[in-house]
Design a protein around this motif. Structure first.
Motif, PDB file in Angstrom:
ATOM      1  N   LEU A 271      96.975  39.874  73.902  1.00 14.35           N
ATOM      2  CA  LEU A 271      96.473  39.346  75.168  1.00 14.35           C
ATOM      3  C   LEU A 271      97.261  39.972  76.306  1.00 14.35           C
ATOM      4  O   LEU A 271      98.416  40.364  76.134  1.00 14.35           O
ATOM      5  CB  LEU A 271      96.612  37.822  75.217  1.00 14.35           C
ATOM      6  N   GLU A 272      96.626  40.069  77.469  1.00  9.21           N
ATOM      7  CA  GLU A 272      97.277  40.591  78.667  1.00  9.21           C
ATOM      8  C   GLU A 272      97.088  39.594  79.797  1.00  9.21           C
ATOM      9  O   GLU A 272      96.003  39.043  79.979  1.00  9.21           O
ATOM     10  CB  GLU A 272      96.686  41.954  79.050  1.00  9.21           C
ATOM     11  N   ARG A 273      98.141  39.365  80.572  1.00  6.58           N
ATOM     12  CA  ARG A 273      98.120  38.343  81.604  1.00  6.58           C
ATOM     13  C   ARG A 273      97.626  38.899  82.935  1.00  6.58           C
ATOM     14  O   ARG A 273      97.904  40.030  83.319  1.00  6.58           O
ATOM     15  CB  ARG A 273      99.522  37.741  81.790  1.00  6.58           C
ATOM     16  N   SER A 274      96.869  38.043  83.622  1.00 12.43           N
ATOM     17  CA  SER A 274      96.447  38.320  84.995  1.00 12.43           C
ATOM     18  C   SER A 274      96.579  37.017  85.772  1.00 12.43           C
ATOM     19  O   SER A 274      95.688  36.159  85.722  1.00 12.43           O
ATOM     20  CB  SER A 274      95.000  38.831  85.036  1.00 12.43           C
ATOM     21  N   GLY A 275      97.700  36.863  86.461  1.00 10.68           N
ATOM     22  CA  GLY A 275      97.960  35.613  87.167  1.00 10.68           C
ATOM     23  C   GLY A 275      98.190  34.490  86.175  1.00 10.68           C
ATOM     24  O   GLY A 275      99.027  34.588  85.286  1.00 10.68           O
ATOM     25  N   THR A 276      97.403  33.422  86.303  1.00  4.69           N
ATOM     26  CA  THR A 276      97.546  32.278  85.399  1.00  4.69           C
ATOM     27  C   THR A 276      96.619  32.370  84.196  1.00  4.69           C
ATOM     28  O   THR A 276      96.601  31.468  83.357  1.00  4.69           O
ATOM     29  CB  THR A 276      97.246  30.968  86.157  1.00  4.69           C
ATOM     30  N   LYS A 277      95.870  33.447  84.096  1.00  5.97           N
ATOM     31  CA  LYS A 277      94.902  33.599  83.009  1.00  5.97           C
ATOM     32  C   LYS A 277      95.267  34.798  82.143  1.00  5.97           C
ATOM     33  O   LYS A 277      96.107  35.624  82.511  1.00  5.97           O
ATOM     34  CB  LYS A 277      93.483  33.756  83.563  1.00  5.97           C
ATOM     35  N   VAL A 278      94.626  34.894  80.976  1.00  7.35           N
ATOM     36  CA  VAL A 278      94.862  36.022  80.075  1.00  7.35           C
ATOM     37  C   VAL A 278      93.529  36.618  79.642  1.00  7.35           C
ATOM     38  O   VAL A 278      92.495  35.932  79.609  1.00  7.35           O
ATOM     39  CB  VAL A 278      95.670  35.590  78.824  1.00  7.35           C
ATOM     40  N   GLY A 279      93.580  37.918  79.323  1.00  9.66           N
ATOM     41  CA  GLY A 279      92.414  38.609  78.785  1.00  9.66           C
ATOM     42  C   GLY A 279      92.799  39.341  77.516  1.00  9.66           C
ATOM     43  O   GLY A 279      93.978  39.410  77.141  1.00  9.66           O
ATOM     44  N   LEU A 280      91.813  39.890  76.824  1.00 10.72           N
ATOM     45  CA  LEU A 280      92.075  40.618  75.593  1.00 10.72           C
ATOM     46  C   LEU A 280      92.903  41.861  75.888  1.00 10.72           C
ATOM     47  O   LEU A 280      92.656  42.578  76.850  1.00 10.72           O
ATOM     48  CB  LEU A 280      90.756  41.003  74.921  1.00 10.72           C
ATOM     49  N   GLY A 281      93.899  42.118  75.015  1.00  5.04           N
ATOM     50  CA  GLY A 281      94.862  43.176  75.274  1.00  5.04           C
ATOM     51  C   GLY A 281      94.514  44.515  74.660  1.00  5.04           C
ATOM     52  O   GLY A 281      93.619  44.641  73.819  1.00  5.04           O
ATOM     53  N   LEU A 282      95.239  45.537  75.076  1.00  3.18           N
ATOM     54  CA  LEU A 282      95.018  46.905  74.627  1.00  3.18           C
ATOM     55  C   LEU A 282      95.243  47.057  73.128  1.00  3.18           C
ATOM     56  O   LEU A 282      94.595  47.872  72.470  1.00  3.18           O
ATOM     57  CB  LEU A 282      95.947  47.856  75.391  1.00  3.18           C
ATOM     58  N   ARG A 283      96.163  46.278  72.559  1.00  2.00           N
ATOM     59  CA  ARG A 283      96.455  46.400  71.133  1.00  2.00           C
ATOM     60  C   ARG A 283      95.213  46.113  70.285  1.00  2.00           C
ATOM     61  O   ARG A 283      95.010  46.726  69.242  1.00  2.00           O
ATOM     62  CB  ARG A 283      97.582  45.444  70.757  1.00  2.00           C
ATOM     63  N   LEU A 284      94.361  45.202  70.744  1.00  2.00           N
ATOM     64  CA  LEU A 284      93.129  44.909  70.012  1.00  2.00           C
ATOM     65  C   LEU A 284      92.204  46.114  70.001  1.00  2.00           C
ATOM     66  O   LEU A 284      91.554  46.417  68.998  1.00  2.00           O
ATOM     67  CB  LEU A 284      92.420  43.711  70.634  1.00  2.00           C
ATOM     68  N   PHE A 285      92.129  46.818  71.136  1.00  2.00           N
ATOM     69  CA  PHE A 285      91.313  48.029  71.201  1.00  2.00           C
ATOM     70  C   PHE A 285      91.838  49.078  70.234  1.00  2.00           C
ATOM     71  O   PHE A 285      91.070  49.739  69.525  1.00  2.00           O
ATOM     72  CB  PHE A 285      91.306  48.577  72.625  1.00  2.00           C
ATOM     73  N   GLU A 286      93.159  49.225  70.199  1.00  2.00           N
ATOM     74  CA  GLU A 286      93.760  50.209  69.300  1.00  2.00           C
ATOM     75  C   GLU A 286      93.452  49.882  67.842  1.00  2.00           C
ATOM     76  O   GLU A 286      93.124  50.776  67.044  1.00  2.00           O
ATOM     77  CB  GLU A 286      95.273  50.256  69.527  1.00  2.00           C
ATOM     78  N   LEU A 287      93.532  48.609  67.497  1.00  2.00           N
ATOM     79  CA  LEU A 287      93.217  48.204  66.127  1.00  2.00           C
ATOM     80  C   LEU A 287      91.739  48.404  65.824  1.00  2.00           C
ATOM     81  O   LEU A 287      91.364  48.802  64.714  1.00  2.00           O
ATOM     82  CB  LEU A 287      93.599  46.736  65.915  1.00  2.00           C
ATOM     83  N   GLY A 288      90.897  48.139  66.819  1.00  2.00           N
ATOM     84  CA  GLY A 288      89.465  48.356  66.637  1.00  2.00           C
ATOM     85  C   GLY A 288      89.135  49.807  66.360  1.00  2.00           C
ATOM     86  O   GLY A 288      88.252  50.127  65.559  1.00  2.00           O
ATOM     87  N   GLU A 289      89.855  50.710  67.011  1.00  2.00           N
ATOM     88  CA  GLU A 289      89.639  52.133  66.779  1.00  2.00           C
ATOM     89  C   GLU A 289      90.018  52.536  65.364  1.00  2.00           C
ATOM     90  O   GLU A 289      89.529  53.533  64.834  1.00  2.00           O
ATOM     91  CB  GLU A 289      90.462  52.961  67.784  1.00  2.00           C
ATOM     92  N   CYS A 290      90.881  51.749  64.744  1.00  3.51           N
ATOM     93  CA  CYS A 290      91.314  52.050  63.380  1.00  3.51           C
ATOM     94  C   CYS A 290      90.401  51.445  62.322  1.00  3.51           C
ATOM     95  O   CYS A 290      90.602  51.675  61.132  1.00  3.51           O
ATOM     96  CB  CYS A 290      92.738  51.536  63.157  1.00  3.51           C
TER      97      CYS A 290
END
Length: 266
Positions: free
Chosen positions: A65-84
């Motif tokens: 997850l990646e933070r943006s203020g008080t909220k979070v979104g899906l993080g880059l690590r998930l994309f990297e794992l998806g590519e694998c």
């Protein structure tokens, strides 16, 4: 439940194991969501707010997850794992040149999808200029019975898969979604004979589609490819042979890579 309604929890009960809780939190994000707060994540998953806060911190630390203020979104690590993810990646790499040729030949939007339980998941989409606004998106799920690619995949699937789709309920997605089990089964029998699945406004208004399954060996289809466009602007029956040829071509390359025989080869 209608298209505009939402469950307040994705689970009948609170998930207890750490793995299930992490899966629940990741699954809480929908296509339109960029960032969610802890309160909303707790509401959607049924996990206590304190537990959500702790898990979010840990998932943020490892890049899930990646933070943006008080909220979070899906993080880059998930994309990297998806590519694998080998199935989606190898399938996409093989299919892309044939999809590009199919879009050039038909001037329609080309979809590549796989079957996961009772849904199709879109692996790649090559959009055509002036195409309709499709409900599909890369990584998005749609009910298999309501799409051309889904029906192509179901037609080649074992009976227990089809029974699971029917048992889950044939939910209406578009103006002409098939909601009667008998009608769906009749279509699947025709598709298994012709190798082509047609859709007319079953996933969205104004959309026409023709799809063909990609089969390697004698097992169920590994994926399906389709061409989609505006009803009245595309003759999907004329486009059908090109879609079927693309599916066979993709299957031949996948079979050669795996040392197998394409379905239907002698």
């Amino acid at each position: 439940m209608g298209p505009g309604e939402r469950n307040t929890s994705r689970f009948s009960g609170e998930p207890t194991s750490v793995v299930r809780r992490v899966s629940a939190l990741l699954g809480a994000f929908e296509l339109r969501d960029t960032h969610l707060g802890v309160n909303e994540l707790a509401r959607r998953t049924g996990i206590p707010k304190a537990s959500v806060s702790r898990l979010v911190q840990e998932m943020e630390a490892i890049g899930f997850l990646e933070r943006s203020g008080t909220k979070v979104g899906l993080g880059l690590r998930l994309f990297e794992l998806g590519e694998c993810a080998s199935r989606g990646r190898s399938l996409r790499e093989v299919a892309l040149p044939f999809m590009a040729d199919l879009r050039e030949a038909t001037r329609q939007t080309i979809h590549l999808a796989i079957l996961d339980n009772t849904d199709v998941v879109y692996v790649e989409i090559l959009r055509a200029r002036g195409a309709p606004r499709f409900p599909s998106a890369v990584g998005r799920r749609l009910p298999a019975h309501a799409t051309g690619v889904g029906k192509a995949l179901l037609a080649g699937s074992p009976n227990d898969v089809i029974e699971a789709v029917v048992a889950a309920g044939l939910r209406r997605i578009g103006p002409r979604t098939i909601t009667a089990p008998g009608s769906l089964l009749n279509q699947l029998r025709r598709i298994s004979t012709t190798g082509l699945a047609y859709e007319h406004e079953e996933s969205a208004a104004g959309v026409a589609c023709v799809a063909s399954a990609i089969r390697v060996g004698n097992g169920p289809p590994v994926a399906a490819v389709s061409a989609s466009g505006w009803i009245g602007k595309v003759d999907i029956r004329r486009v059908g042979p090109a879609v079927h040829t693309a599916a066979l071509s993709i299957a031949r390359v996948l079979a050669a890579d795996a040392g197998q025989t394409p379905f239907g080869s002698r």
